[in-house]
Design an enzyme around this catalytic site. Sequence first.
Site, PDB file in Angstrom:
ATOM      1  N   GLY A  13      23.991 115.311  56.666  1.00 43.89           N
ATOM      2  CA  GLY A  13      22.967 114.507  57.463  1.00 43.89           C
ATOM      3  C   GLY A  13      23.522 112.971  57.347  1.00 43.89           C
ATOM      4  N   ARG A  23      34.375 101.894  55.617  1.00 40.07           N
ATOM      5  CA  ARG A  23      34.914 100.520  55.841  1.00 40.07           C
ATOM      6  C   ARG A  23      35.734 100.244  54.445  1.00 40.07           C
ATOM      7  NH1 ARG A  23      32.812  95.523  54.454  1.00 40.07           N
ATOM      8  NH2 ARG A  23      33.536  93.778  55.842  1.00 40.07           N
ATOM      9  N   VAL A  25      36.603 102.332  51.894  1.00 44.91           N
ATOM     10  CA  VAL A  25      37.611 103.219  51.665  1.00 44.91           C
ATOM     11  C   VAL A  25      38.819 102.770  52.453  1.00 44.91           C
ATOM     12  CG1 VAL A  25      38.627 105.618  52.068  1.00 44.91           C
ATOM     13  CG2 VAL A  25      36.180 105.148  51.132  1.00 44.91           C
ATOM     14  N   ARG A  74      27.199 119.474  60.236  1.00 42.40           N
ATOM     15  CA  ARG A  74      27.089 120.680  59.117  1.00 42.40           C
ATOM     16  C   ARG A  74      27.847 121.901  59.804  1.00 42.40           C
ATOM     17  NH1 ARG A  74      22.612 118.427  56.465  1.00 42.40           N
ATOM     18  NH2 ARG A  74      20.953 117.374  57.573  1.00 42.40           N
ATOM     19  N   ASP A 105      24.567 116.769  48.791  1.00 42.11           N
ATOM     20  CA  ASP A 105      24.683 117.954  47.808  1.00 42.11           C
ATOM     21  C   ASP A 105      25.834 119.130  48.416  1.00 42.11           C
ATOM     22  OD1 ASP A 105      23.738 119.365  45.221  1.00 42.11           O
ATOM     23  OD2 ASP A 105      23.569 120.831  46.800  1.00 42.11           O
ATOM     24  N   GLY A 106      25.648 119.444  49.561  1.00 45.32           N
ATOM     25  CA  GLY A 106      26.326 120.598  50.117  1.00 45.32           C
ATOM     26  C   GLY A 106      27.811 120.199  50.473  1.00 45.32           C
ATOM     27  N   THR A 127      23.353 110.275  51.254  1.00 43.86           N
ATOM     28  CA  THR A 127      22.414 111.006  51.964  1.00 43.86           C
ATOM     29  C   THR A 127      21.072 109.993  51.564  1.00 43.86           C
ATOM     30  OG1 THR A 127      20.608 112.980  51.375  1.00 43.86           O
ATOM     31  CG2 THR A 127      22.245 112.222  49.330  1.00 43.86           C
ATOM     32  N   ILE A 128      20.079 110.097  52.659  1.00 36.97           N
ATOM     33  CA  ILE A 128      18.794 109.391  52.422  1.00 36.97           C
ATOM     34  C   ILE A 128      18.025 110.206  51.246  1.00 36.97           C
ATOM     35  CG2 ILE A 128      18.783 108.500  54.754  1.00 36.97           C
ATOM     36  CD1 ILE A 128      16.462 110.583  55.505  1.00 36.97           C
ATOM     37  N   ASP A 129      18.277 111.229  50.800  1.00 31.23           N
ATOM     38  CA  ASP A 129      17.161 111.939  50.083  1.00 31.23           C
ATOM     39  C   ASP A 129      17.293 111.323  48.545  1.00 31.23           C
ATOM     40  OD1 ASP A 129      16.774 113.531  52.141  1.00 31.23           O
ATOM     41  OD2 ASP A 129      18.287 115.290  51.874  1.00 31.23           O
ATOM     42  N   ASP A 131      18.935 112.870  46.063  1.00 29.73           N
ATOM     43  CA  ASP A 131      18.602 114.112  45.479  1.00 29.73           C
ATOM     44  C   ASP A 131      19.922 114.501  44.616  1.00 29.73           C
ATOM     45  OD1 ASP A 131      20.126 114.547  47.428  1.00 29.73           O
ATOM     46  OD2 ASP A 131      19.129 116.550  47.874  1.00 29.73           O
ATOM     47  N   ARG A 173      14.050 116.674  52.050  1.00 29.43           N
ATOM     48  CA  ARG A 173      14.323 117.959  51.689  1.00 29.43           C
ATOM     49  C   ARG A 173      13.734 118.338  50.319  1.00 29.43           C
ATOM     50  NH1 ARG A 173      18.828 120.814  53.815  1.00 29.43           N
ATOM     51  NH2 ARG A 173      19.836 118.733  54.343  1.00 29.43           N
ATOM     52  N   GLY A 187       1.559 100.970  48.965  1.00 34.26           N
ATOM     53  CA  GLY A 187       0.302 101.408  48.361  1.00 34.26           C
ATOM     54  C   GLY A 187      -0.550 102.506  48.940  1.00 34.26           C
ATOM     55  N   LYS A 215     -13.174 102.201  50.425  1.00 39.69           N
ATOM     56  CA  LYS A 215     -11.703 102.001  50.723  1.00 39.69           C
ATOM     57  C   LYS A 215     -11.840 102.006  52.248  1.00 39.69           C
ATOM     58  CE  LYS A 215      -8.197 103.274  47.275  1.00 39.69           C
ATOM     59  NZ  LYS A 215      -7.146 103.851  46.972  1.00 39.69           N
ATOM     60  N   GLU A 224       8.633 116.128  52.462  1.00 43.48           N
ATOM     61  CA  GLU A 224       8.681 117.419  53.373  1.00 43.48           C
ATOM     62  C   GLU A 224       8.953 118.618  52.457  1.00 43.48           C
ATOM     63  OE1 GLU A 224      12.217 117.918  55.772  1.00 43.48           O
ATOM     64  OE2 GLU A 224      13.712 116.762  54.470  1.00 43.48           O
ATOM     65  N   GLN A 254      14.008 107.820  59.729  1.00 45.96           N
ATOM     66  CA  GLN A 254      14.323 107.428  58.557  1.00 45.96           C
ATOM     67  C   GLN A 254      15.724 107.426  58.262  1.00 45.96           C
ATOM     68  OE1 GLN A 254      11.133 109.675  55.835  1.00 45.96           O
ATOM     69  NE2 GLN A 254      11.286 110.656  57.445  1.00 45.96           N
TER      70      GLN A 254
HETATM   71  O1  F6P Z   1      19.506 115.512  53.798  1.00 46.89           O
HETATM   72  C1  F6P Z   1      19.124 114.303  54.939  1.00 46.89           C
HETATM   73  C2  F6P Z   1      17.989 115.111  55.627  1.00 46.89           C
HETATM   74  O2  F6P Z   1      17.360 114.276  56.513  1.00 46.89           O
HETATM   75  C3  F6P Z   1      16.762 115.660  54.790  1.00 46.89           C
HETATM   76  O3  F6P Z   1      15.962 114.818  54.447  1.00 46.89           O
HETATM   77  C4  F6P Z   1      16.077 116.763  55.903  1.00 46.89           C
HETATM   78  O4  F6P Z   1      15.648 117.752  55.304  1.00 46.89           O
HETATM   79  C5  F6P Z   1      17.350 117.241  56.444  1.00 46.89           C
HETATM   80  O5  F6P Z   1      18.311 116.046  56.431  1.00 46.89           O
HETATM   81  C6  F6P Z   1      17.093 117.382  58.063  1.00 46.89           C
HETATM   82  O6  F6P Z   1      18.269 118.157  58.713  1.00 46.89           O
HETATM   83  P1  F6P Z   1      18.692 117.937  60.359  1.00 46.89           P
HETATM   84  O7  F6P Z   1      18.591 116.723  60.910  1.00 46.89           O
HETATM   85  O8  F6P Z   1      19.863 118.895  60.148  1.00 46.89           O
HETATM   86  O9  F6P Z   1      17.236 118.993  60.982  1.00 46.89           O
END
Ligand code: F6P
Length: 321
Positions: A13, A23, A25, A74, A105-106, A127-129, A131, A173, A187, A215, A224, A254
């Site tokens: 992703g 850039r 690199v 991918r 990770d992958g 990665t945005i995650d 993780d 993820r 908040g 509230k 997710e 995102q």
């Molecule tokens: O790893 C980035 C990510 O956006 C995760 O947050 C999400 O679970 C996944 O990729 C979504 O992947 P795809 O765009 O292949 O559905």
Amino acid sequence: MAIERIAVLTSGGDSPGMNAAIRAVVRTGLARGLKVFGVRHGYQGLVNGEFIPMDSFMVSDMLQRGGTGLFTARSKEFMTEEGFRRALMMLESFKIDGLVVIGGDGSMRGALDLAKHGVAVAGLPGTIDNDLAYTDYTIGFDTAVNTAVNAIGNLRDTSSAHGMVTIVELMGRHCGDIALFAGIASGGDIIVMPETEYSLEDICREVVEGRNAGKLHCLILVAEGAPFSCQDIKEAVQERTGMESRITVLGHVQRGGSPTAFDRILASRLGAHGVDALIEGKKAVAVGIRNNEIFDMDMAKALEMKRPERTELIRLGEILK
Ligand code: F6P
């Protein structure tokens, strides 16, 4: 033996800041006297031999852009024996001495497989995650959090106007960091993520407690990878409280957008370090940031590490809601 030719690819992703890393690199490689190639379409491009010689001009005007100028994929083919063998042959025939892989990770695991077959690799966490346990931050996470914070701010306005329960799904993820950081920064009232142990009953009770406390709205942020889906929560809130709720899935919003200054600087530092690690003769390293210091470490060990518990932030979210 001194390295002369390196290649760089982005995989998995996309994440905002990948372009800044490419850039860095390319320009660091050129400044160190190396020949630098960009590989288009991630590992699929490696299988297909999509090597493009890069000059400094080719990475102009990309620092501020989301996405990735080298494109990403991918690749299923790279995971097959035949595809992997072709990727190795391509690296050999283009005489690549070192490969910089920007991805999650992958993608890092793919790089490690290449390293096991003698390719020198430096992995940058893209990665945005957020993780990857070995690094405090991954490229793109800060931008994704800021994008989410802006969107949640808009939802808060309309949620207050209608006295509504708003349920927002965030990416990540299996990791709750985007939901947690965005929740604290905006908040959020209830943050549901894989790392917390909320039940549907707890969630509904908190919704009612919030209403009783006066509230005007209730913002429920759901990672997710959380044990419940937004739909589960919506149905439980309707059934147990009778309150109206709406679901917003932020999704791929995102992943895009111009990277924050934090991500641009992080990506630039990681990219430069990755090239220097290869020049120093390192064979399989993951490059990261810890306590604002850029470092590299053995990639296999980096991928075995467990993510830190977010106890302090989770507690903070509960106190400040
Ligand atoms: O790893 C980035 C990510 O956006 C995760 O947050 C999400 O679970 C996944 O990729 C979504 O992947 P795809 O765009 O292949 O559905």
